[in-house]
Design a protein around this motif. Structure first.
Motif, PDB file in Angstrom:
ATOM      1  N   ARG A 107      -1.467  14.931  -5.011  1.00  0.00           N
ATOM      2  CA  ARG A 107      -1.573  13.484  -4.811  1.00  0.00           C
ATOM      3  C   ARG A 107      -2.966  12.922  -5.095  1.00  0.00           C
ATOM      4  O   ARG A 107      -3.108  11.809  -5.585  1.00  0.00           O
ATOM      5  N   LYS A 147      -1.772  11.586   3.863  1.00  0.00           N
ATOM      6  CA  LYS A 147      -0.814  12.482   3.189  1.00  0.00           C
ATOM      7  C   LYS A 147      -1.522  13.758   2.762  1.00  0.00           C
ATOM      8  O   LYS A 147      -2.667  13.692   2.297  1.00  0.00           O
ATOM      9  N   GLY A 155       8.433  12.045   1.956  1.00  0.00           N
ATOM     10  CA  GLY A 155       7.758  11.705   3.208  1.00  0.00           C
ATOM     11  C   GLY A 155       7.299  12.915   4.002  1.00  0.00           C
ATOM     12  O   GLY A 155       6.793  12.785   5.118  1.00  0.00           O
ATOM     13  N   GLN A 158       3.182  13.721   5.732  1.00  0.00           N
ATOM     14  CA  GLN A 158       2.451  12.460   5.831  1.00  0.00           C
ATOM     15  C   GLN A 158       2.601  11.812   7.193  1.00  0.00           C
ATOM     16  O   GLN A 158       3.542  12.092   7.930  1.00  0.00           O
ATOM     17  N   GLU A 182      -4.499   6.593   2.418  1.00  0.00           N
ATOM     18  CA  GLU A 182      -4.195   5.397   1.616  1.00  0.00           C
ATOM     19  C   GLU A 182      -4.102   4.170   2.499  1.00  0.00           C
ATOM     20  O   GLU A 182      -3.538   4.231   3.594  1.00  0.00           O
ATOM     21  N   ALA A 183      -4.604   3.052   1.973  1.00  0.00           N
ATOM     22  CA  ALA A 183      -4.385   1.775   2.662  1.00  0.00           C
ATOM     23  C   ALA A 183      -2.888   1.490   2.617  1.00  0.00           C
ATOM     24  O   ALA A 183      -2.240   1.720   1.594  1.00  0.00           O
ATOM     25  N   PHE A 184      -2.339   1.035   3.711  1.00  0.00           N
ATOM     26  CA  PHE A 184      -0.906   0.740   3.803  1.00  0.00           C
ATOM     27  C   PHE A 184      -0.590  -0.468   2.924  1.00  0.00           C
ATOM     28  O   PHE A 184      -1.275  -1.480   2.964  1.00  0.00           O
ATOM     29  N   VAL A 185       0.451  -0.334   2.111  1.00  0.00           N
ATOM     30  CA  VAL A 185       0.854  -1.466   1.257  1.00  0.00           C
ATOM     31  C   VAL A 185       1.949  -2.239   1.977  1.00  0.00           C
ATOM     32  O   VAL A 185       2.978  -1.667   2.342  1.00  0.00           O
ATOM     33  N   GLU A 190      10.708  -1.181  -2.722  1.00  0.00           N
ATOM     34  CA  GLU A 190      10.245  -0.028  -3.485  1.00  0.00           C
ATOM     35  C   GLU A 190      11.101   0.049  -4.737  1.00  0.00           C
ATOM     36  O   GLU A 190      12.324  -0.046  -4.667  1.00  0.00           O
ATOM     37  N   HIS A 216      12.708   8.058   5.093  1.00  0.00           N
ATOM     38  CA  HIS A 216      11.859   8.586   4.018  1.00  0.00           C
ATOM     39  C   HIS A 216      12.617   9.285   2.908  1.00  0.00           C
ATOM     40  O   HIS A 216      12.012   9.857   1.999  1.00  0.00           O
ATOM     41  N   PHE A 257       5.403   0.406  -5.306  1.00  0.00           N
ATOM     42  CA  PHE A 257       5.627  -0.573  -4.245  1.00  0.00           C
ATOM     43  C   PHE A 257       5.493  -1.933  -4.921  1.00  0.00           C
ATOM     44  O   PHE A 257       4.545  -2.138  -5.690  1.00  0.00           O
ATOM     45  N   ASN A 267       2.919   4.265  -6.614  1.00  0.00           N
ATOM     46  CA  ASN A 267       2.829   5.179  -5.470  1.00  0.00           C
ATOM     47  C   ASN A 267       2.790   6.621  -5.946  1.00  0.00           C
ATOM     48  O   ASN A 267       1.921   7.387  -5.535  1.00  0.00           O
ATOM     49  N   GLU A 268       3.719   6.955  -6.830  1.00  0.00           N
ATOM     50  CA  GLU A 268       3.836   8.361  -7.242  1.00  0.00           C
ATOM     51  C   GLU A 268       4.386   8.441  -8.646  1.00  0.00           C
ATOM     52  O   GLU A 268       5.165   7.580  -9.048  1.00  0.00           O
TER      53      GLU A 268
HETATM   54  P1  AMP Z   1       5.733   9.400  -0.585  1.00  0.00           P
HETATM   55  O1  AMP Z   1       5.972  10.776  -0.035  1.00  0.00           O
HETATM   56  O2  AMP Z   1       4.329   9.163  -1.040  1.00  0.00           O
HETATM   57  O3  AMP Z   1       6.745   9.019  -1.637  1.00  0.00           O
HETATM   58  O4  AMP Z   1       5.995   8.368   0.600  1.00  0.00           O
HETATM   59  C1  AMP Z   1       7.238   8.302   1.245  1.00  0.00           C
HETATM   60  C2  AMP Z   1       7.472   6.908   1.809  1.00  0.00           C
HETATM   61  O5  AMP Z   1       6.442   6.535   2.747  1.00  0.00           O
HETATM   62  C3  AMP Z   1       7.440   5.822   0.754  1.00  0.00           C
HETATM   63  O6  AMP Z   1       8.700   5.714   0.132  1.00  0.00           O
HETATM   64  C4  AMP Z   1       7.063   4.597   1.591  1.00  0.00           C
HETATM   65  O7  AMP Z   1       8.194   4.069   2.237  1.00  0.00           O
HETATM   66  C5  AMP Z   1       6.096   5.157   2.619  1.00  0.00           C
HETATM   67  N1  AMP Z   1       4.697   5.045   2.140  1.00  0.00           N
HETATM   68  C6  AMP Z   1       3.986   6.004   1.512  1.00  0.00           C
HETATM   69  N2  AMP Z   1       2.744   5.585   1.184  1.00  0.00           N
HETATM   70  C7  AMP Z   1       2.640   4.308   1.630  1.00  0.00           C
HETATM   71  C8  AMP Z   1       1.607   3.303   1.585  1.00  0.00           C
HETATM   72  N3  AMP Z   1       0.396   3.532   1.053  1.00  0.00           N
HETATM   73  N4  AMP Z   1       1.894   2.096   2.120  1.00  0.00           N
HETATM   74  C9  AMP Z   1       3.101   1.835   2.668  1.00  0.00           C
HETATM   75  N5  AMP Z   1       4.107   2.734   2.748  1.00  0.00           N
HETATM   76  C10 AMP Z   1       3.903   3.952   2.237  1.00  0.00           C
END
Ligand code: AMP
Length: 380
Positions: A107, A147, A155, A158, A182-185, A190, A216, A257, A267-268
């Motif tokens: 990441r 994360k 998810g 994290q 990460e700052a929360f978005v 999504e 998640h 996002f 995000n990814e």
């Molecule tokens: P990820 O494993 O990075 O795909 O994250 C899983 C889920 O966590 C995402 O689908 C979002 O719902 C939430 N999430 C992850 N990163 C953030 C972020 N920086 N801000 C807000 N929600 C997040």
């Protein structure tokens, strides 16, 4: 000009889950042979392949032997060690390349690449200690998301941090490993975009997809997403430009996002077909799996248009088996619904066992139908 790998050739797949299974189905339909390599047997991909090789990714003799018997290698799972990919590359082209995999499987490397290349991401910090985390929280503010830097999905690994007192607990909860903060978005929805790039540099993308998560894990995807034309255009531009900048040959999924500020944040990225693109099998001229095949074989890419106004997909998790085998007949009674099962024997909670898709005139209708079909699986 690259030489094409034509029907009759053998494709190697690293990994053996449902993504490999659907890839193998597309490949076999077009007259290719498939060899799959993973540590298990009787796998979703292996069941559809000509040859299934059960060996550890660290068994480099077995890896080289696998690579010697195939014309090109792709993967369906990102967490493949770099040494495995290097050993394969001694004998067969790996598409997408090990460099792409290396960036996408970590990441921190991924976000660092994205920000350096000018793509929009939420502000982030590298965390190696509790002190890093505390200073990161001071800089980024609250809430924030911590994360693990490597090997995370759905998810896992994290933790959301909502107050400064929460830092110690969050760091412990991810095992005190190297991490990214990460700052929360504050997002409205999504979305994802799936795109492909061939050996000739041609790029094609599917439109923006709406993704609805539950605990998640992806629950439903809908195409086209309910976003305005500018967001749709920007999403495709980002995905296509990422394929070029990363020099990907194959399929790439970009998860975004859509912020309440109307901006897209990456995000990814996943350099392979994605769960959110499963609807393409039933609703598009070319599925994401056939597109992966075409790209890695150096064939021209196929058209990505949809056959219908709206398509929806809902995942079937192991939880559905709680009170016995789901009632497949009920879902089949919906004439616009298609059932996909992955051949997994153990229906554990949260495990992706299959999915349903529906085609309709509108996305709202398709989503209603696919949800009703899924509910019917546990009804008398
Ligand atoms: P990820 O494993 O990075 O795909 O994250 C899983 C889920 O966590 C995402 O689908 C979002 O719902 C939430 N999430 C992850 N990163 C953030 C972020 N920086 N801000 C807000 N929600 C997040």
């Amino acid at each position: 000009m690259n030489r094409s790998i034509l029907p009759g050739a053998t494709i190697g797949v690293l990994g053996s889950g449902q993504l490999g299974r659907m890839f193998a189905m597309a490949a076999r339909r077009m007259g290719y042979l498939v060899h799959t390599f993973s540590p298990e047997t009787d796998t979703p991909t292996g069941q559809i392949s000509d040859v299934e090789i059960p060996a550890s990714y660290d068994d480099l003799d077995a890896v080289r032997d696998f690579a010697r018997h195939v014309d090109v290698v792709t993967f369906e799972f990102e967490n493949i060690p770099a040494t495995t990919v290097e050993a394969v590359a001694e004998y067969a082209p790996v598409r997408p390349s090990g460099t792409v995999l290396h960036t996408a499987q970590h990441r921190l490397r991924e976000k660092t690449f994205l920000v350096n290349a000018g793509f929009p991401v939420t502000p982030f910090r590298h965390v190696r200690s509790l002190a890093d985390l505390q200073s990161g929280l001071g800089e980024l503010g609250l809430p924030a998301v911590l994360k693990t830097a490597g090997f995370g999905y759905d998810g896992k690994g994290q933790s959301k941090i909502t107050s400064a007192d929460d830092a110690e607990r969050a760091f412990a909860s991810i095992g005190g490993q190297e991490a990214i903060l990460e700052a929360f978005v504050d997002f409205e929805r999504e979305v994802s975009v799936i795109a492909a790039r061939g050996t000739d540099g041609a790029v094609k993308s599917y439109g923006v997809i709406d993704n609805i998560h539950h605990r998640h894990i992806l629950d439903c995807s809908v195409s086209p997403a309910a976003v305005g034309p500018e967001v749709a255009q920007r999403g495709r531009e980002i995905a296509e430009s990422l394929l070029e900048q990363l020099d990907v040959i194959g399929v790439l999924c970009v998860e975004f996002f859509l912020g309440r500020d109307g901006r897209l944040y990456v995000n990814e990225i996943a350099p392979r077909p994605h769960n959110s693109g499963h609807f393409t099998i039933d609703a598009c001229v070319t599925s994401q799996f056939e597109q992966q095949l075409r790209a890695v074989c150096g064939l021209p890419l196929g058209a990505t248009e949809m056959f219908c106004g709206g398509a929806a997909m809902s995942n079937l998790l192991g939880d559905l088996w709680q009170n016995g085998e789901p009632r497949w007949r009920n879902a089949c009674a919906f004439p616009a619904v298609k059932l996909h099962l992955y051949g997994k024997h153990e229906p554990r909670a949260g495990r992706k066992m299959g999915h349903l898709t529906a085609r309709a005139a509108t996305t709202v209708e398709a989503l209603d139908i696919v949800r009703a079909a899924r509910r019917s699986l546990t009804e008398a």
